[in-house]
Design a protein around this motif. Structure first.
Motif, short mmCIF file in Angstrom:
data_model
loop_
_atom_site.label_atom_id
_atom_site.label_comp_id
_atom_site.label_asym_id
_atom_site.label_seq_id
_atom_site.Cartn_x
_atom_site.Cartn_y
_atom_site.Cartn_z
N PRO A 1 6.14 6.09 -9.18
CA PRO A 1 5.27 6.56 -10.26
C PRO A 1 3.85 6.06 -10.15
O PRO A 1 2.98 6.46 -10.92
CB PRO A 1 5.94 5.97 -11.49
CG PRO A 1 6.53 4.68 -11.03
CD PRO A 1 6.97 4.94 -9.61
N LEU A 2 3.55 5.19 -9.15
CA LEU A 2 2.23 4.58 -9.07
C LEU A 2 1.18 5.49 -8.45
O LEU A 2 0.00 5.34 -8.71
CB LEU A 2 2.30 3.27 -8.29
CG LEU A 2 3.21 2.19 -8.86
CD1 LEU A 2 3.22 0.96 -7.98
CD2 LEU A 2 2.79 1.84 -10.27
N GLY A 3 1.60 6.46 -7.65
CA GLY A 3 0.66 7.35 -6.98
C GLY A 3 -0.23 8.12 -7.95
O GLY A 3 -1.40 8.38 -7.66
N ALA A 4 0.30 8.49 -9.12
CA ALA A 4 -0.47 9.24 -10.12
C ALA A 4 -1.43 8.34 -10.88
O ALA A 4 -2.37 8.81 -11.51
CB ALA A 4 0.49 9.93 -11.08
N VAL A 5 -1.19 7.03 -10.87
CA VAL A 5 -1.98 6.07 -11.64
C VAL A 5 -3.09 5.45 -10.78
O VAL A 5 -4.19 5.19 -11.27
CB VAL A 5 -1.04 4.95 -12.17
CG1 VAL A 5 -1.81 3.86 -12.87
CG2 VAL A 5 0.01 5.53 -13.07
N VAL A 6 -2.83 5.25 -9.49
CA VAL A 6 -3.76 4.55 -8.59
C VAL A 6 -4.76 5.55 -8.00
O VAL A 6 -4.38 6.58 -7.46
CB VAL A 6 -2.98 3.84 -7.46
CG1 VAL A 6 -3.93 3.23 -6.45
CG2 VAL A 6 -2.07 2.79 -8.04
N PRO B 1 0.81 -1.22 0.00
CA PRO B 1 0.00 0.00 0.00
C PRO B 1 0.84 1.27 0.00
O PRO B 1 0.46 2.28 -0.59
CB PRO B 1 -0.82 -0.11 1.29
CG PRO B 1 -0.85 -1.54 1.61
CD PRO B 1 0.45 -2.10 1.11
N HIS B 2 2.00 1.21 0.64
CA HIS B 2 2.90 2.36 0.66
C HIS B 2 3.46 2.63 -0.74
O HIS B 2 3.51 3.76 -1.19
CB HIS B 2 4.02 2.10 1.66
CG HIS B 2 5.01 3.20 1.79
ND1 HIS B 2 4.68 4.44 2.28
CD2 HIS B 2 6.33 3.27 1.45
CE1 HIS B 2 5.75 5.21 2.26
NE2 HIS B 2 6.76 4.52 1.76
N TRP B 3 3.88 1.57 -1.43
CA TRP B 3 4.40 1.72 -2.79
C TRP B 3 3.34 2.27 -3.74
O TRP B 3 3.66 3.03 -4.65
CB TRP B 3 4.87 0.36 -3.32
CG TRP B 3 6.14 -0.13 -2.73
CD1 TRP B 3 7.11 0.59 -2.09
CD2 TRP B 3 6.60 -1.48 -2.71
NE1 TRP B 3 8.13 -0.21 -1.68
CE2 TRP B 3 7.85 -1.49 -2.06
CE3 TRP B 3 6.08 -2.67 -3.19
CZ2 TRP B 3 8.59 -2.64 -1.86
CZ3 TRP B 3 6.81 -3.84 -3.00
CH2 TRP B 3 8.05 -3.82 -2.35
N LEU B 4 2.10 1.89 -3.53
CA LEU B 4 1.02 2.33 -4.42
C LEU B 4 0.70 3.81 -4.25
O LEU B 4 0.05 4.40 -5.11
CB LEU B 4 -0.23 1.48 -4.19
CG LEU B 4 -0.12 0.02 -4.62
CD1 LEU B 4 -1.30 -0.78 -4.11
CD2 LEU B 4 0.00 -0.10 -6.13
N ARG B 5 1.15 4.43 -3.16
CA ARG B 5 0.96 5.88 -2.96
C ARG B 5 2.13 6.70 -3.49
O ARG B 5 2.01 7.90 -3.71
CB ARG B 5 0.76 6.17 -1.48
CG ARG B 5 -0.58 5.78 -0.94
CD ARG B 5 -0.82 6.34 0.44
NE ARG B 5 0.21 6.00 1.40
CZ ARG B 5 0.18 4.93 2.18
NH1 ARG B 5 -0.81 4.10 2.12
NH2 ARG B 5 1.16 4.70 3.03
#
Length: 198
Positions: free
Chosen positions: A169-174, A162-166
């Motif tokens: 480059p994933l924060g702009a996509v998720v 969950p930390h990586w997803l925020r």
């Protein structure tokens, strides 16, 4: 400072009658006689009783609370507190397991160094293909030996994803992350709802 005065014979007689009618709380070590000086007796605080302490070891009667050591909120609580960024009706359906994920990745058995680039590649390529809901399986993790004073968390990937997803480059996509329904893995997996490509 007050001056000490001598007792008159009447006061001395009155004091001896009062002293004779009173019972001592503690047996005196020495037989007390009439006050040596002719002054008024000084009032003293009563002595505290002494308690006999038996031999004890610190913590011998404590209850075992080792199962409660994790003071940080659980991942499910943390994700539930986040505001809903997607359509609420769709979010409700997603968390109840009524929407089938369009793609999934299983990070079971990977190290953090292996899982991070795999996750980034999977999520970005899923968004390029037009997927909106993907499933990331982390597993619940193994409980290792916890012998130190600081408790260890179970499931390193489960806590890290969950930390990586925020983060970029994933924060702009998720758009939204939530714990998966039991039929899709429960607390060992996450629903990741992606933004539309423009």
């Amino acid at each position: 400072m007050s001056r000490k005065r001598k007792l008159t014979p009447e006061e001395r007689e009155l004091w001896s009658r009062v002293a004779a009618s009173a019972e001592a709380m503690h047996k005196p070590k020495k037989a007390e006689t009439e006050p040596e000086s002719d002054s008024l007796p000084a009032l003293s605080a009563p002595k505290k009783p002494r308690f006999d302490l038996r031999d004890f070891r610190i913590g011998e009667n404590r209850t075992d609370l080792s199962f409660r050591h994790d003071l940080a909120p659980s991942i499910a609580e943390h994700l539930a507190r986040q505001p809903v960024a997607m359509d609420r009706k769709k979010h409700r359906e997603m968390t109840r397991g009524k929407i089938e994920p369009e793609a999934k990745i299983d990070l079971h058995g990977m190290t953090l160094a292996q899982a991070h680039p795999e996750l980034i590649h999977f999520v970005l390529s899923a968004q390029d293909r037009g997927c909106r809901l993907v499933l990331v399986i982390t597993g619940k993790g193994k409980r290792g030996l916890d012998e130190g004073p600081i408790p260890q968390r179970q499931g390193v990937l489960r806590h890290q994803v969950p930390h990586w997803l925020r983060l970029p480059p994933l924060g702009a996509v998720v758009m939204q992350v939530s714990e998966a329904h039991l039929k899709h893995g429960g607390s060992g997996a996450y629903y990741v709802y992606l933004r539309r490509t423009r």
